[in-house]
Design an enzyme around this catalytic site. Structure first.
Site, mmCIF file in Angstrom:
data_model
loop_
_atom_site.group_PDB
_atom_site.id
_atom_site.type_symbol
_atom_site.label_atom_id
_atom_site.label_comp_id
_atom_site.label_asym_id
_atom_site.label_seq_id
_atom_site.Cartn_x
_atom_site.Cartn_y
_atom_site.Cartn_z
ATOM 1 N N THR A 200 0.895 -1.363 -0.007
ATOM 2 C CA THR A 200 0.062 -0.189 0.012
ATOM 3 C C THR A 200 0.882 1.346 -0.059
ATOM 4 O OG1 THR A 200 0.066 -0.278 2.482
ATOM 5 C CG2 THR A 200 -1.990 -1.034 1.162
ATOM 6 N N LYS B 111 10.240 -7.094 5.697
ATOM 7 C CA LYS B 111 10.185 -6.429 4.203
ATOM 8 C C LYS B 111 10.849 -5.329 4.057
ATOM 9 C CE LYS B 111 7.081 -2.894 4.356
ATOM 10 N NZ LYS B 111 6.926 -1.615 3.758
#
Length: 355
Positions: free
Chosen positions: A131, A193
């Site tokens: 996102t 991540k």
């Protein structure tokens, strides 16, 4: 919504666009006043007209009055202080969803554990996924995971669970949420991540291309899986939106601060000169320390994250570090083969540009 940066503003925009009454808390009074006066967050999303139903304040008591749910999108390093500040104003039993990602450096706690320690008695979950803030705010088709532990009553009446209620509030237009009960897996994916994205950026900045990025993404997912499993999460969660999805996005564009930082460092730019010398907060830079410290503590091998940490915080040479990463012993991809072979050419370094 606590945190009026780009991501907090984007999520507040989604909630307000879907008809919710949203109070956006900004740390700086001047920013809150400007948002209310102009209908825009000129510091972070300057070209976006904010929807009706979204108001800003710098007063925590005002922000939390009557709140049915609280979403926290402040930097992960300040989360504990934020929790202590909001504790006197938080309505009893209010669900708290984390939209920040990381592992607390001092304790090795996942962020949900920090909240649970500071704010006992409140359901704690997370919103995570691939996102970018601006695209989310512009209502481009976007998917994310809403994760809360499911208690017995939540399974009997799932529509009353915090995860489903928040997912329904976020659902509309281009924003499509998915529901998970694996909070640990979702949080691990979000924390790791960022570090792997810095690694991808470093190698991209150093002149390498798609083979290298694909290898780092794939092996980075394996590091996520091992850490999640060791902490009680599920490996398959990491292959979803909050793990593989978020990692793929973050490693695909220098729109990501993590990727951008790595790319600049890979080009040989000194850390102090990255981002034009501006003091930009990069979550993966902080999480490189906390993630690797946690991995060492529970004996989970995470060589990519360890490499990034060594370069960022221990003065290791980037080219030597990645050459050593690639010359590690040969392993089997299915872990149950338990194969480990000495690398046949450990002294043959990677060929960086200009060498």
């Amino acid at each position: 919504m606590l945190g009026a940066g780009a991501w907090g503003t984007a999520l507040a925009t989604v909630l307000a666009r879907n008809g919710g009454d949203v109070m956006l808390w900004a740390r700086r009074p001047a920013l809150a006043e400007a948002i209310n006066t102009t209908g825009r967050n000129s510091d972070f999303l300057p070209d976006l007209d904010l929807p009706p139903g979204l108001c800003a304040t710098s007063d925590l008591a005002t922000a939390l009055a009557g709140a049915e749910a609280v979403v926290i999108a402040t930097p992960s390093s300040s989360l504990r202080d934020v929790c202590r500040s909001l504790a006197p104003h938080l309505p009893q039993g209010t669900a708290i969803a984390l939209a920040c990602k990381g592992v607390e450096r001092q304790t090795g706690f996942l962020l949900s554990e920090v909240v649970a320690e500071e704010l006992p008695g409140h359901p704690v979950g997370a919103v995570s996924g691939p996102t970018f803030a601006l695209e989310t705010a512009l209502d481009y088709p976007t998917a994310a995971t809403v994760a809360f532990p499911f208690r017995y009553l939540d399974r009997l009446e799932p529509h009353q669970s915090p995860a489903v209620r928040l997912a329904m509030s976020l659902s509309g237009g281009g924003f499509r949420p998915y529901v998970s009960d694996d909070l640990v897996g979702v949080e691990v994916g979000g924390a790791v991540k960022n570090v792997v994205a810095i690694a991808c950026g470093m190698m991209s900045g150093a002149g390498f291309a798609e083979n290298t990025r694909a290898a780092l993404i794939t092996r980075g997912i394996e590091e996520m899986k091992q850490l999640a499993e060791a902490l009680g999460g599920r490996r398959e969660t990491v292959t979803g939106l909050a793990g593989a999805g978020d990692l793929t996005l973050t490693c695909s564009s220098t729109t990501s601060r993590n990727m951008s930082l790595g790319h600049q460092l890979g080009q040989g730019i000194a850390r102090a000169d990255c981002f034009g010398g501006r003091p930009v907060v990069v979550e993966g830079e902080v999480n490189a320390v906390s993630v690797t410290d946690l991995a060492h503590r529970i004996a989970v091998p995470m060589p990519i994250c360890e490499t990034v940490n060594a370069i960022l915080h221990k003065g290791a040479n980037l080219q030597d570090s990645f050459s050593a990463l690639w010359a590690r012993p040969i392993e089997a991809e299915p872990r149950d083969m338990e194969l480990l072979l000495d690398h046949p050419a450990p002294d043959l370094p990677l060929q960086f540009e200009g060498n």
